[in-house]
Design a protein around this motif. Sequence first.
Motif, PDB file in Angstrom:
ATOM      1  N   ALA A   1      -3.687  20.157  18.759  1.00 29.08           N
ATOM      2  CA  ALA A   1      -2.594  20.468  19.682  1.00 29.08           C
ATOM      3  C   ALA A   1      -1.938  19.185  20.158  1.00 29.08           C
ATOM      4  N   ALA A   2      -0.639  19.226  20.351  1.00 31.67           N
ATOM      5  CA  ALA A   2       0.104  18.083  20.876  1.00 31.67           C
ATOM      6  C   ALA A   2      -0.352  17.791  22.298  1.00 31.67           C
ATOM      7  N   ASP A   3      -0.430  16.529  22.637  1.00 25.01           N
ATOM      8  CA  ASP A   3      -0.806  16.127  23.993  1.00 25.01           C
ATOM      9  C   ASP A   3       0.379  16.203  24.946  1.00 25.01           C
ATOM     10  N   GLN A   4       1.549  15.961  24.405  1.00 26.56           N
ATOM     11  CA  GLN A   4       2.744  15.955  25.245  1.00 26.56           C
ATOM     12  C   GLN A   4       3.517  17.254  25.058  1.00 26.56           C
ATOM     13  N   PRO A   5       3.937  17.859  26.153  1.00 29.38           N
ATOM     14  CA  PRO A   5       4.678  19.113  26.060  1.00 29.38           C
ATOM     15  C   PRO A   5       6.137  18.898  25.665  1.00 29.38           C
ATOM     16  N   TYR A   6       6.731  19.953  25.164  1.00 26.90           N
ATOM     17  CA  TYR A   6       8.154  19.996  24.862  1.00 26.90           C
ATOM     18  C   TYR A   6       8.789  20.987  25.811  1.00 26.90           C
ATOM     19  N   GLU A   7       9.990  20.697  26.245  1.00 19.69           N
ATOM     20  CA  GLU A   7      10.714  21.596  27.146  1.00 19.69           C
ATOM     21  C   GLU A   7      11.764  22.380  26.376  1.00 19.69           C
ATOM     22  N   PHE A   8      11.799  23.687  26.605  1.00 18.35           N
ATOM     23  CA  PHE A   8      12.808  24.546  26.008  1.00 18.35           C
ATOM     24  C   PHE A   8      13.364  25.454  27.095  1.00 18.35           C
ATOM     25  N   ASP A   9      14.624  25.824  26.950  1.00 16.00           N
ATOM     26  CA  ASP A   9      15.279  26.685  27.935  1.00 16.00           C
ATOM     27  C   ASP A   9      14.604  28.043  28.059  1.00 16.00           C
ATOM     28  N   ASP A  10      14.179  28.607  26.907  1.00 17.55           N
ATOM     29  CA  ASP A  10      13.567  29.933  26.913  1.00 17.55           C
ATOM     30  C   ASP A  10      12.773  30.112  25.621  1.00 17.55           C
ATOM     31  N   ARG A  11      12.176  31.288  25.466  1.00 17.74           N
ATOM     32  CA  ARG A  11      11.365  31.555  24.269  1.00 17.74           C
ATOM     33  C   ARG A  11      12.196  31.545  22.989  1.00 17.74           C
ATOM     34  N   ALA A  12      13.416  31.996  23.068  1.00 23.73           N
ATOM     35  CA  ALA A  12      14.280  31.995  21.877  1.00 23.73           C
ATOM     36  C   ALA A  12      14.522  30.571  21.393  1.00 23.73           C
ATOM     37  N   ALA A  13      14.758  29.648  22.302  1.00 22.33           N
ATOM     38  CA  ALA A  13      14.964  28.242  21.933  1.00 22.33           C
ATOM     39  C   ALA A  13      13.672  27.643  21.378  1.00 22.33           C
ATOM     40  N   ALA A  14      12.539  28.026  21.957  1.00 26.49           N
ATOM     41  CA  ALA A  14      11.244  27.531  21.477  1.00 26.49           C
ATOM     42  C   ALA A  14      10.974  28.041  20.058  1.00 26.49           C
ATOM     43  N   TRP A  15      11.260  29.325  19.810  1.00 28.16           N
ATOM     44  CA  TRP A  15      11.078  29.892  18.473  1.00 28.16           C
ATOM     45  C   TRP A  15      11.977  29.195  17.463  1.00 28.16           C
ATOM     46  N   SER A  16      13.204  28.953  17.830  1.00 26.29           N
ATOM     47  CA  SER A  16      14.157  28.289  16.940  1.00 26.29           C
ATOM     48  C   SER A  16      13.649  26.900  16.541  1.00 26.29           C
ATOM     49  N   GLU A  17      13.150  26.156  17.499  1.00 24.08           N
ATOM     50  CA  GLU A  17      12.624  24.817  17.208  1.00 24.08           C
ATOM     51  C   GLU A  17      11.382  24.903  16.328  1.00 24.08           C
ATOM     52  N   MET A  18      10.522  25.868  16.614  1.00 21.77           N
ATOM     53  CA  MET A  18       9.304  26.026  15.826  1.00 21.77           C
ATOM     54  C   MET A  18       9.626  26.340  14.370  1.00 21.77           C
ATOM     55  N   THR A  19      10.571  27.227  14.123  1.00 24.38           N
ATOM     56  CA  THR A  19      10.930  27.563  12.745  1.00 24.38           C
ATOM     57  C   THR A  19      11.564  26.364  12.034  1.00 24.38           C
ATOM     58  N   GLU A  20      12.313  25.565  12.752  1.00 24.23           N
ATOM     59  CA  GLU A  20      12.909  24.371  12.147  1.00 24.23           C
ATOM     60  C   GLU A  20      11.838  23.350  11.774  1.00 24.23           C
ATOM     61  N   VAL A  21      10.877  23.139  12.656  1.00 25.66           N
ATOM     62  CA  VAL A  21       9.778  22.211  12.373  1.00 25.66           C
ATOM     63  C   VAL A  21       8.984  22.706  11.166  1.00 25.66           C
ATOM     64  N   CYS A  22       8.655  24.001  11.128  1.00 25.06           N
ATOM     65  CA  CYS A  22       7.919  24.562   9.990  1.00 25.06           C
ATOM     66  C   CYS A  22       8.701  24.401   8.690  1.00 25.06           C
ATOM     67  N   ALA A  23       9.997  24.634   8.733  1.00 23.46           N
ATOM     68  CA  ALA A  23      10.829  24.487   7.538  1.00 23.46           C
ATOM     69  C   ALA A  23      10.761  23.058   7.008  1.00 23.46           C
ATOM     70  N   ASN A  24      10.751  22.086   7.904  1.00 26.50           N
ATOM     71  CA  ASN A  24      10.675  20.689   7.481  1.00 26.50           C
ATOM     72  C   ASN A  24       9.320  20.333   6.879  1.00 26.50           C
ATOM     73  N   LEU A  25       8.256  21.009   7.291  1.00 22.47           N
ATOM     74  CA  LEU A  25       6.910  20.719   6.803  1.00 22.47           C
ATOM     75  C   LEU A  25       6.521  21.529   5.566  1.00 22.47           C
ATOM     76  N   LEU A  26       7.196  22.628   5.324  1.00 25.20           N
ATOM     77  CA  LEU A  26       6.776  23.607   4.326  1.00 25.20           C
ATOM     78  C   LEU A  26       6.586  23.038   2.926  1.00 25.20           C
ATOM     79  N   GLY A  27       7.466  22.198   2.454  1.00 22.18           N
ATOM     80  CA  GLY A  27       7.343  21.633   1.107  1.00 22.18           C
ATOM     81  C   GLY A  27       6.046  20.879   0.921  1.00 22.18           C
TER      82      GLY A  27
END
Length: 77
Positions: free
Chosen positions: A16-42
Amino acid sequence: MSLYFFRISTGRYSGAADQPYEFDDRAAAWSEMTEVCANLLGGIARSMKPNAKWSMELLDEHKQPVFRISIMGETVS
């Protein structure tokens, strides 16, 4: 704004990350998570072994899971 942590289950970035990330809401958090996963997937797919599982979770400020994305390699026969 809410605080979230990323946690990866397998591989060189596991834990788990030690430092938190701030997001406006769950939708913004989900969007960031899917983008991070897309970058790692290959890289994940290229190094995955049969019958292995990889997952990323987004944890809330109490480090309780909110979202999870999983990839599984299965031997069928």
